[in-house]
Design a protein around this motif. Structure first.
Motif, PDB file in Angstrom:
ATOM      1  N   SER A   1       0.696  -1.161  -0.049  1.00 24.44           N
ATOM      2  CA  SER A   1      -0.080  -0.009  -0.011  1.00 24.44           C
ATOM      3  C   SER A   1       0.688   1.265   0.196  1.00 24.44           C
ATOM      4  CB  SER A   1      -0.951  -0.059   1.219  1.00 24.44           C
ATOM      5  OG  SER A   1      -0.068  -0.070   2.370  1.00 24.44           O
ATOM      6  N   TYR A   2       2.153   1.108  -0.171  1.00 20.37           N
ATOM      7  CA  TYR A   2       2.939   2.300  -0.141  1.00 20.37           C
ATOM      8  C   TYR A   2       4.140   2.077  -1.211  1.00 20.37           C
ATOM      9  CZ  TYR A   2       6.172  -0.585   2.568  1.00 20.37           C
ATOM     10  OH  TYR A   2       6.990  -1.541   2.954  1.00 20.37           O
TER      11      TYR A   2
ATOM     12  N   ASP B   1       2.841   6.957   0.859  1.00 17.82           N
ATOM     13  CA  ASP B   1       1.602   6.368   0.735  1.00 17.82           C
ATOM     14  C   ASP B   1       1.267   6.566  -0.645  1.00 17.82           C
ATOM     15  OD1 ASP B   1       1.030   5.606   3.195  1.00 17.82           O
ATOM     16  OD2 ASP B   1      -0.456   6.878   3.916  1.00 17.82           O
TER      17      ASP B   1
ATOM     18  N   ASN C   1      -1.332   5.107  -4.411  1.00 16.41           N
ATOM     19  CA  ASN C   1      -2.124   3.956  -5.123  1.00 16.41           C
ATOM     20  C   ASN C   1      -0.950   3.272  -6.060  1.00 16.41           C
ATOM     21  OD1 ASN C   1      -1.882   5.477  -7.226  1.00 16.41           O
ATOM     22  ND2 ASN C   1      -3.920   6.367  -6.778  1.00 16.41           N
TER      23      ASN C   1
ATOM     24  N   GLN D   1       2.101  13.958  -1.270  1.00 15.55           N
ATOM     25  CA  GLN D   1       3.447  13.510  -0.736  1.00 15.55           C
ATOM     26  C   GLN D   1       4.335  14.292  -1.135  1.00 15.55           C
ATOM     27  OE1 GLN D   1       1.014  11.424  -1.968  1.00 15.55           O
ATOM     28  NE2 GLN D   1       0.209  10.252   0.208  1.00 15.55           N
TER      29      GLN D   1
ATOM     30  N   SER E   1       8.987   8.310   6.450  1.00 21.76           N
ATOM     31  CA  SER E   1       7.782   7.706   5.891  1.00 21.76           C
ATOM     32  C   SER E   1       6.569   8.740   5.864  1.00 21.76           C
ATOM     33  CB  SER E   1       7.251   6.718   6.746  1.00 21.76           C
ATOM     34  OG  SER E   1       5.991   6.264   6.290  1.00 21.76           O
TER      35      SER E   1
ATOM     36  N   SER F   1       2.602  10.141   5.329  1.00 18.17           N
ATOM     37  CA  SER F   1       1.326   9.730   4.879  1.00 18.17           C
ATOM     38  C   SER F   1       0.466  11.143   5.023  1.00 18.17           C
ATOM     39  CB  SER F   1       0.886   9.047   6.231  1.00 18.17           C
ATOM     40  OG  SER F   1       1.679   7.920   6.253  1.00 18.17           O
TER      41      SER F   1
ATOM     42  N   SER G   1      -3.534  12.930   3.556  1.00 11.32           N
ATOM     43  CA  SER G   1      -4.110  13.116   2.257  1.00 11.32           C
ATOM     44  C   SER G   1      -4.179  14.386   2.009  1.00 11.32           C
ATOM     45  CB  SER G   1      -5.663  12.543   2.252  1.00 11.32           C
ATOM     46  OG  SER G   1      -6.106  13.105   3.579  1.00 11.32           O
TER      47      SER G   1
ATOM     48  N   CYS H   1       4.195  11.848   9.527  1.00 14.23           N
ATOM     49  CA  CYS H   1       5.310  11.476   8.937  1.00 14.23           C
ATOM     50  C   CYS H   1       6.174  10.659  10.242  1.00 14.23           C
ATOM     51  CB  CYS H   1       6.069  12.457   8.609  1.00 14.23           C
ATOM     52  SG  CYS H   1       5.593  13.248   7.159  1.00 14.23           S
TER      53      CYS H   1
END
Length: 144
Positions: free
Chosen positions: A25-26, A45, A47, A55, A102, A104, A106, A113
């Motif tokens: 998923s990432y 993250d 699709n 991001q 990392s 994340s 939306s 993060c």
């Protein structure tokens, strides 16, 4: 990296993050992080198509505001590092090295993060610092 998690999705060459591979998923890859002028891993993250507009925006703001983020992160690293090592740490930059971020979220203003640091402490533990909405949460996970 963890090839057994990967679907049969071809790597992409992202204009900001460089070559990225998909893992469940990432996406993961490596890029030069300008504030420290070193290569770090990036987990973003995304699709299966690899669309990273949010991001990218979060990453750009991290780059711009890394000095103030580091001012929030360093005391947490020192506190947790001293607890781990049982002695004082004078300089976070000499003890902890940023190795990954990392990303994340939306939206730019609701980002989450994890900043991952390797250390030169006994047992070479890693320290993961959670940042939400541009502020540390006080959460630091330590692992070997």
């Amino acid at each position: 990296m963890f090839d057994w998690f990967r679907k049969n999705i071809e790597n992409i060459n992202d204009p900001v993050f460089g070559e990225m591979g998909f893992a469940k998923s990432y996406w993961e890859g490596c890029c030069i992080f300008p504030p420290i002028e070193k290569e770090i891993e990036i987990f973003a993250d995304g699709n299966e198509e690899g669309v990273f507009d949010t991001q990218h925006a979060i990453y750009r703001k991290i780059v711009e505001s890394y000095a103030s983020l580091k001012d929030q992160i360093s005391p947490l690293l020192i506190e947790e590092g001293e607890s781990w090592e049982k002695e004082s740490i004078d300089n976070a930059e000499e003890t902890f090295n940023l190795t990954a971020i990392s990303i994340s979220g939306s939206e730019l203003n609701s980002m989450e993060c994890v900043f991952m640091f390797e250390s030169n402490l006994t047992g070479t533990p890693t320290f993961d610092v959670l940042v939400k909405n541009w502020h540390t949460t006080g959460t630091v996970e330590i692992s070997r």
